[in-house]
Scaffold this motif. Sequence first.
Motif, PDB file in Angstrom:
ATOM      1  N   GLU A 241      12.438  -8.619   5.835  1.00  0.00           N
ATOM      2  CA  GLU A 241      12.433  -6.829   5.266  1.00  0.00           C
ATOM      3  C   GLU A 241      10.830  -6.541   4.866  1.00  0.00           C
ATOM      4  N   LEU A 242      10.028  -7.594   4.265  1.00  0.00           N
ATOM      5  CA  LEU A 242       8.689  -8.056   4.725  1.00  0.00           C
ATOM      6  C   LEU A 242       7.650  -8.021   5.663  1.00  0.00           C
ATOM      7  N   ASN A 243       8.339  -8.760   6.491  1.00  0.00           N
ATOM      8  CA  ASN A 243       7.315  -9.018   8.417  1.00  0.00           C
ATOM      9  C   ASN A 243       7.877  -7.023   8.690  1.00  0.00           C
ATOM     10  N   ALA A 244       9.017  -6.335   8.432  1.00  0.00           N
ATOM     11  CA  ALA A 244       8.997  -5.304   9.398  1.00  0.00           C
ATOM     12  C   ALA A 244       8.330  -4.521   8.642  1.00  0.00           C
ATOM     13  N   LEU A 245       8.321  -4.449   7.530  1.00  0.00           N
ATOM     14  CA  LEU A 245       7.152  -3.518   7.099  1.00  0.00           C
ATOM     15  C   LEU A 245       6.180  -3.599   6.553  1.00  0.00           C
ATOM     16  N   VAL A 246       5.269  -4.225   7.268  1.00  0.00           N
ATOM     17  CA  VAL A 246       3.710  -4.892   7.282  1.00  0.00           C
ATOM     18  C   VAL A 246       4.109  -4.163   8.450  1.00  0.00           C
ATOM     19  N   ALA A 247       4.701  -5.125  10.307  1.00  0.00           N
ATOM     20  CA  ALA A 247       4.544  -4.196  10.868  1.00  0.00           C
ATOM     21  C   ALA A 247       4.554  -3.121  11.565  1.00  0.00           C
ATOM     22  N   GLU A 248       5.571  -2.222   9.982  1.00  0.00           N
ATOM     23  CA  GLU A 248       5.617  -1.193  10.615  1.00  0.00           C
ATOM     24  C   GLU A 248       4.081  -0.311  10.006  1.00  0.00           C
ATOM     25  N   ALA A 249       3.913  -0.745   8.905  1.00  0.00           N
ATOM     26  CA  ALA A 249       2.696  -0.411   8.429  1.00  0.00           C
ATOM     27  C   ALA A 249       1.398  -0.037  10.166  1.00  0.00           C
ATOM     28  N   LYS A 254      -1.959   0.936   8.953  1.00  0.00           N
ATOM     29  CA  LYS A 254      -1.983   1.516   7.547  1.00  0.00           C
ATOM     30  C   LYS A 254      -1.918   0.187   7.312  1.00  0.00           C
ATOM     31  N   LYS A 255      -2.381  -0.143   5.903  1.00  0.00           N
ATOM     32  CA  LYS A 255      -2.127  -1.599   5.297  1.00  0.00           C
ATOM     33  C   LYS A 255      -1.548  -1.430   4.214  1.00  0.00           C
ATOM     34  N   VAL A 256      -1.401  -3.202   3.858  1.00  0.00           N
ATOM     35  CA  VAL A 256      -0.200  -3.206   2.880  1.00  0.00           C
ATOM     36  C   VAL A 256      -0.616  -4.197   1.754  1.00  0.00           C
ATOM     37  N   ALA A 257      -0.644  -3.458   0.385  1.00  0.00           N
ATOM     38  CA  ALA A 257      -0.740  -3.655  -1.308  1.00  0.00           C
ATOM     39  C   ALA A 257       0.641  -4.691  -1.323  1.00  0.00           C
ATOM     40  N   ALA A 258       0.630  -5.656  -1.673  1.00  0.00           N
ATOM     41  CA  ALA A 258       2.041  -6.553  -2.316  1.00  0.00           C
ATOM     42  C   ALA A 258       2.018  -6.274  -3.632  1.00  0.00           C
ATOM     43  N   HIS A 259       2.145  -6.078  -4.852  1.00  0.00           N
ATOM     44  CA  HIS A 259       1.930  -7.165  -5.894  1.00  0.00           C
ATOM     45  C   HIS A 259       3.631  -8.261  -6.002  1.00  0.00           C
ATOM     46  N   ALA A 260       3.011  -8.965  -6.364  1.00  0.00           N
ATOM     47  CA  ALA A 260       3.868 -10.238  -6.056  1.00  0.00           C
ATOM     48  C   ALA A 260       3.382 -10.896  -7.829  1.00  0.00           C
ATOM     49  N   HIS A 261       4.462 -11.309  -7.952  1.00  0.00           N
ATOM     50  CA  HIS A 261       3.210 -12.516  -9.285  1.00  0.00           C
ATOM     51  C   HIS A 261       4.501 -13.596  -8.900  1.00  0.00           C
ATOM     52  N   LYS A 267       3.888 -15.592  -1.131  1.00  0.00           N
ATOM     53  CA  LYS A 267       3.947 -16.326  -0.276  1.00  0.00           C
ATOM     54  C   LYS A 267       4.218 -15.365   0.970  1.00  0.00           C
ATOM     55  N   ARG A 268       5.624 -15.270   0.823  1.00  0.00           N
ATOM     56  CA  ARG A 268       6.487 -14.260   1.916  1.00  0.00           C
ATOM     57  C   ARG A 268       5.616 -12.663   2.669  1.00  0.00           C
ATOM     58  N   ALA A 269       4.339 -12.291   0.956  1.00  0.00           N
ATOM     59  CA  ALA A 269       3.974 -11.473   1.188  1.00  0.00           C
ATOM     60  C   ALA A 269       2.672 -12.039   2.470  1.00  0.00           C
ATOM     61  N   VAL A 270       2.429 -13.203   1.956  1.00  0.00           N
ATOM     62  CA  VAL A 270       1.051 -13.781   2.307  1.00  0.00           C
ATOM     63  C   VAL A 270       1.405 -13.596   4.427  1.00  0.00           C
ATOM     64  N   ARG A 271       2.568 -14.659   4.304  1.00  0.00           N
ATOM     65  CA  ARG A 271       2.873 -14.769   5.735  1.00  0.00           C
ATOM     66  C   ARG A 271       3.422 -13.574   6.453  1.00  0.00           C
ATOM     67  N   ALA A 272       3.666 -11.947   6.006  1.00  0.00           N
ATOM     68  CA  ALA A 272       4.167 -11.672   6.899  1.00  0.00           C
ATOM     69  C   ALA A 272       3.007 -10.009   6.746  1.00  0.00           C
ATOM     70  N   GLY A 273       1.700 -10.808   6.146  1.00  0.00           N
ATOM     71  CA  GLY A 273       0.077 -10.455   6.729  1.00  0.00           C
ATOM     72  C   GLY A 273      -0.565  -8.819   5.921  1.00  0.00           C
TER      73      GLY A 273
END
Length: 438
Positions: A241-249, A254-261, A267-273
């Motif tokens: 899901e994150l990969n698709a979101l970043v690719a779509e943006a 558009k860039k993506v900012a990921a809230h992640a605690h 790591k998933r968000a970083v890998r997604a880009g």
Amino acid sequence: MRPPCCRVPALGAILGATLVLSATAQQAPRPQVLIKAGRLIDPKAGTVLANQAILVEGDRVKETGPAATVAGHAAAGARVIDLGAATVLPGLIDCHTHITSDPGDYYEQLFRRSPIDQAVVAHVYARRTLEAGFTTIRNVGADEFVDVALRNAIDRGDVAGPRMQVSTMPLSATGGHGDVNGFSPYLRFEQLSGIANGVDEIRSKVRWEIKYGADLIKVLASAGVLSEEESVGAPQYTQEELNALVAEAAMWGKKVAAHAHGAEAIKRAVRAGVASIEHGSLLDDEGIRLMKEKGTYLVSDVYNDDYILAEYARLGYPQKTIDKERQVGRAQRENFQRAVRAGVKIAFGTDAGVYPHGWNAKQFAHMVRWGLTPMQAIQAATVSAADLMGWSDRVGSLEPAHYADVIAVQGDPLADITTLEQVAFVMKGGVVVKEDRP
Ligand code: ARG
């Protein structure tokens, strides 16, 4: 018949209008302002220089340099603003705000206020933020499209406020940090939302938000503190899901900012880009390594814990949320320090809105306590923040062709970073919006 909007005026009329316009533009010289700065911090070079001046023309910087040289290039009628011995810096940038809301009673805000209430008062918070010296913000979450409306009103000059990039509604899984949890299934909240599940819904939600004005996309990759799910850091989107979101943006520029605690969600968000990890509380060594490898920014709201622990029980927040804050508060600061030491890119972002707007600069002292030098903290809120936003060509440093966004403080922020909490002078785009004389 063509609809009226598509009627084509005669070519001669267009040419005539263009000629008149360009003639007026040439005739009216843009007003100049010469700002004299006893001390000028240049975050790009990491230096501080004495007896400098900034020549402003219209809304832009024309020249900076030694006062005598720059003064020699100013037009005869230029207005002079002598800031004396004050320290002058580029306008500050906060990469994580929620400009449309302020802290308040939990149930009152959930049940008695709507996005319309937020729209009515948001301009007050925008002005406070601007007067605190923050001339640019990246707003990463607002209800409905209130942030788009505010950004546009500021850009039109209808209300005073910082330059804004807006994310509109954060994308969230059902039951996730961006959903309303903990209530009866018969209680319905009927408003536009960023809830999207699965690759297809996520792609269409990204398109929909961009269609209505999002400058970037915010995703809630993990659980959070001020929401009623059980965990504070569990992942809430899959890698797919994150990969698709970043690719779509990215497809829409558009860039993506990921809230992640949590460590795994980070790591998933970083890998997604994603461009930035917000909060980053439970960041682990592998996450740090990945962030360095990918050049991902950490935007860590290291002041927030103080305010939440002091005020949120009184504001009626469920005990669960206070307990979650206790789980991440200290760890977030220690992990911020580890990230700083490892050389992860840092941009300044506060989560203002969780605490009062205008208090943004209180975070500098915490960033310095947890590993940054004062100059690095200033760079995080200027050049680095501009880089994260993709706005290095216009904000974050005072150089020719950049916006004339200029602030000044009495004293020396490099010796005492808390001086940034008392900004005495603010100019945005060549217009003075605050001028406290000592
Ligand atoms: N908006 C964030 C959340 O609810 C705030 C986290 C604040 N706590 C902190 N230690 N930074 O998750």
